[in-house]
Scaffold this motif. Structure first.
Motif, mmCIF file in Angstrom:
data_model
loop_
_atom_site.group_PDB
_atom_site.id
_atom_site.type_symbol
_atom_site.label_atom_id
_atom_site.label_comp_id
_atom_site.label_asym_id
_atom_site.label_seq_id
_atom_site.Cartn_x
_atom_site.Cartn_y
_atom_site.Cartn_z
ATOM 1 N N ALA A 21 26.396 -23.428 -2.566
ATOM 2 C CA ALA A 21 24.985 -23.766 -2.711
ATOM 3 C C ALA A 21 24.702 -25.164 -2.185
ATOM 4 O O ALA A 21 23.628 -25.430 -1.663
ATOM 5 N N GLY A 22 25.651 -26.062 -2.299
ATOM 6 C CA GLY A 22 25.462 -27.420 -1.838
ATOM 7 C C GLY A 22 25.875 -27.635 -0.397
ATOM 8 O O GLY A 22 25.812 -28.737 0.108
ATOM 9 N N ASP A 23 26.302 -26.601 0.269
ATOM 10 C CA ASP A 23 26.834 -26.705 1.616
ATOM 11 C C ASP A 23 25.796 -26.383 2.691
ATOM 12 O O ASP A 23 26.131 -26.316 3.859
ATOM 13 N N GLY A 24 24.533 -26.192 2.308
ATOM 14 C CA GLY A 24 23.494 -25.836 3.273
ATOM 15 C C GLY A 24 23.332 -26.851 4.378
ATOM 16 O O GLY A 24 23.199 -26.491 5.551
ATOM 17 N N ALA A 25 23.367 -28.135 4.038
ATOM 18 C CA ALA A 25 23.209 -29.187 5.048
ATOM 19 C C ALA A 25 24.352 -29.160 6.051
ATOM 20 O O ALA A 25 24.132 -29.292 7.255
ATOM 21 N N THR A 96 22.823 -19.410 2.358
ATOM 22 C CA THR A 96 23.049 -20.769 1.864
ATOM 23 C C THR A 96 22.144 -21.761 2.586
ATOM 24 O O THR A 96 21.531 -22.631 1.950
ATOM 25 N N THR A 99 18.448 -21.268 1.454
ATOM 26 C CA THR A 99 18.263 -21.804 0.102
ATOM 27 C C THR A 99 18.113 -23.322 0.167
ATOM 28 O O THR A 99 17.233 -23.903 -0.459
ATOM 29 N N TRP A 100 18.959 -23.966 0.938
ATOM 30 C CA TRP A 100 18.905 -25.414 1.105
ATOM 31 C C TRP A 100 17.591 -25.830 1.797
ATOM 32 O O TRP A 100 16.938 -26.768 1.381
ATOM 33 N N ALA A 103 14.600 -25.893 -0.388
ATOM 34 C CA ALA A 103 14.648 -26.937 -1.412
ATOM 35 C C ALA A 103 14.185 -28.289 -0.888
ATOM 36 O O ALA A 103 14.060 -29.243 -1.661
ATOM 37 N N GLN A 104 13.914 -28.391 0.410
ATOM 38 C CA GLN A 104 13.494 -29.669 0.993
ATOM 39 C C GLN A 104 12.078 -30.003 0.519
ATOM 40 O O GLN A 104 11.226 -29.132 0.466
#
Length: 105
Positions: A21-25, A96, A99-100, A103-104
């Motif tokens: 989930a935190g790997d989108g960037a 992923t 989702t990221w 969230a921006q």
């Protein structure tokens, strides 16, 4: 002994999900999406903040954007077409990234 294995498996599953989930960037950069999309500023394509704002509150946004990232498209933010994403990028990776992106702020 089985309980220890189950607890370890559950912990690994949870940590993998959190990491993904935190790997989108990282996936966004790895797949060269930044060549056309800036996080805050419009480039060839819309900024991620503009995309997130446009789809804010849209319950179907995740699925719509996953399909658009996979297949490409045009018309939502202008006439410039977005190419389809390579088949080398998995559906899970696209999920992923979207989702990221959503969230921006």
């Amino acid at each position: 002994m089985k309980i220890h294995y189950l607890a370890a498996a559950a912990a690994l599953s949870f940590s993998t999900a959190v990491y993904a989930a935190g790997d989108g960037a990282a996936l966004f950069e790895q797949n060269n999406c930044g060549a056309c999309h800036g996080v805050a500023n419009k480039s060839v394509g819309p900024s991620l903040k503009d995309i997130a704002a446009k789809y804010k509150g849209d319950k179907g946004a995740q699925a719509k954007l996953e399909a658009k990232v996979r297949s490409g498209g045009a018309g939502t933010f202008g006439t410039m077409p977005m190419p389809a994403t390579s088949k080398a990028v998995s559906d899970a990776e696209i999920k992923t990234m979207v989702t990221w992106m959503l969230a921006q702020k």
